[in-house]
Write a protein that holds these residues in place. Structure first.
Motif, short mmCIF file in Angstrom:
data_model
loop_
_atom_site.label_atom_id
_atom_site.label_comp_id
_atom_site.label_asym_id
_atom_site.label_seq_id
_atom_site.Cartn_x
_atom_site.Cartn_y
_atom_site.Cartn_z
N ALA A 126 0.40 -1.10 -0.12
CA ALA A 126 0.24 0.10 -0.07
C ALA A 126 0.26 1.08 -0.19
O ALA A 126 0.31 2.25 -0.35
N GLU A 127 2.20 1.38 0.58
CA GLU A 127 3.33 2.47 0.60
C GLU A 127 3.30 2.79 -0.86
O GLU A 127 4.17 2.02 -1.29
N LYS A 128 3.62 4.19 -1.50
CA LYS A 128 3.04 4.51 -2.09
C LYS A 128 4.89 4.40 -2.86
O LYS A 128 5.65 4.33 -3.62
N SER A 129 5.52 4.73 -1.60
CA SER A 129 7.46 5.07 -1.96
C SER A 129 7.71 3.63 -1.94
O SER A 129 9.17 4.01 -2.37
N VAL A 130 7.31 3.06 -1.62
CA VAL A 130 8.00 1.56 -2.06
C VAL A 130 7.36 1.03 -3.39
O VAL A 130 6.65 0.97 -3.85
N LYS A 131 8.79 0.68 -3.96
CA LYS A 131 9.53 0.77 -5.45
C LYS A 131 9.49 -1.37 -5.44
O LYS A 131 8.80 -1.66 -6.61
N ARG A 132 9.63 -1.78 -4.62
CA ARG A 132 10.42 -3.07 -4.86
C ARG A 132 9.76 -4.07 -3.34
O ARG A 132 10.59 -2.83 -2.47
N ILE A 133 9.71 -5.17 -3.68
CA ILE A 133 9.35 -6.02 -2.04
C ILE A 133 10.06 -6.73 -2.49
O ILE A 133 9.85 -7.78 -3.83
N ILE A 134 10.67 -7.48 -1.97
CA ILE A 134 10.76 -8.78 -1.93
C ILE A 134 11.17 -9.52 -0.64
O ILE A 134 11.49 -9.07 -0.02
#
Length: 195
Positions: A126-134
């Motif tokens: 949901a966080e806009k500043s997060v571009k990549r989640i591993i």
């Protein structure tokens, strides 16, 4: 993880610590037999580099937040170095990929490790500043994560690392064993010689 006191990095790496440690142990045991040599503990910073690369991070001044979620009462990894959660948490290292900030979070009586991991992933989605989640999850709560990731924005790059391909989802998949083999000092040419 409280969103009020946490700044979210562009790249979030969320790790089920016991799961990663057990896979490292299994690889160590199997490759010590196969290669007939002692396998050292996995180099934590090298492993995180490999995980980041698997997740699409490229060289540069990237900001990466590593969250190691572990069971209450577990002091650290058995198959990584450095290993103690209290020594890793709050530390950072910088290399050619960027700066990795490490945080260790323990499960508590009110929240299980699974619940903490799924909450962190849902918030990162949901966080806009997060571009990549591993994510390096245990397979026991894979379906719950797949459900959470189903609604992720298409512009977020999400990568799940597991030991075998998992059924469909709105994310990329990589084999966890490859990054761990690199961190354990196991090289393809050694394996080919034995084959």
């Amino acid at each position: 993880m409280n969103q009020q006191d946490t700044s979210w990095a562009e790249t979030m790496i969320v790790v089920d610590a016991e799961y990663a440690d057990s896979v490292a142990f299994d690889l160590t045991v199997n490759f010590e037999r196969m290669l007939e040599r002692r396998i050292p503990k996995a180099d934590m910073s090298l492993w995180l580099d490999c995980v980041a690369l698997d997740g699409g991070v490229r060289e540069g001044g990237n900001n990466l937040q590593v969250v190691l979620v572990h069971e209450r009462g577990t002091d650290g990894f058995n198959n990584f170095t450095p290993s103690r959660f209290d020594e890793l948490s709050g530390k950072a290292f910088k290399d050619h990929l960027g700066e990795f900030s490490i945080m260790a979070i323990s499960s508590e009586e009110i929240a299980s490790k699974q619940q903490i991991i799924t909450d962190i992933v849902a918030t990162a989605v949901a966080e806009k500043s997060v571009k990549r989640i591993i994510i390096v999850p245990d397979t026991t709560y894979y379906d719950e994560l797949r459900h959470i990731l189903r609604n992720a924005d298409e512009d977020k790059r999400i990568t799940m690392l597991a030991m075998q391909p998992m059924p469909g989802g709105n994310f990329r998949q990589e084999i966890l064993g490859y990054s761990l083999m690199q961190a354990l000092g196991i090289h393809a040419d050694e394996i080919e010689k034995r084959g």
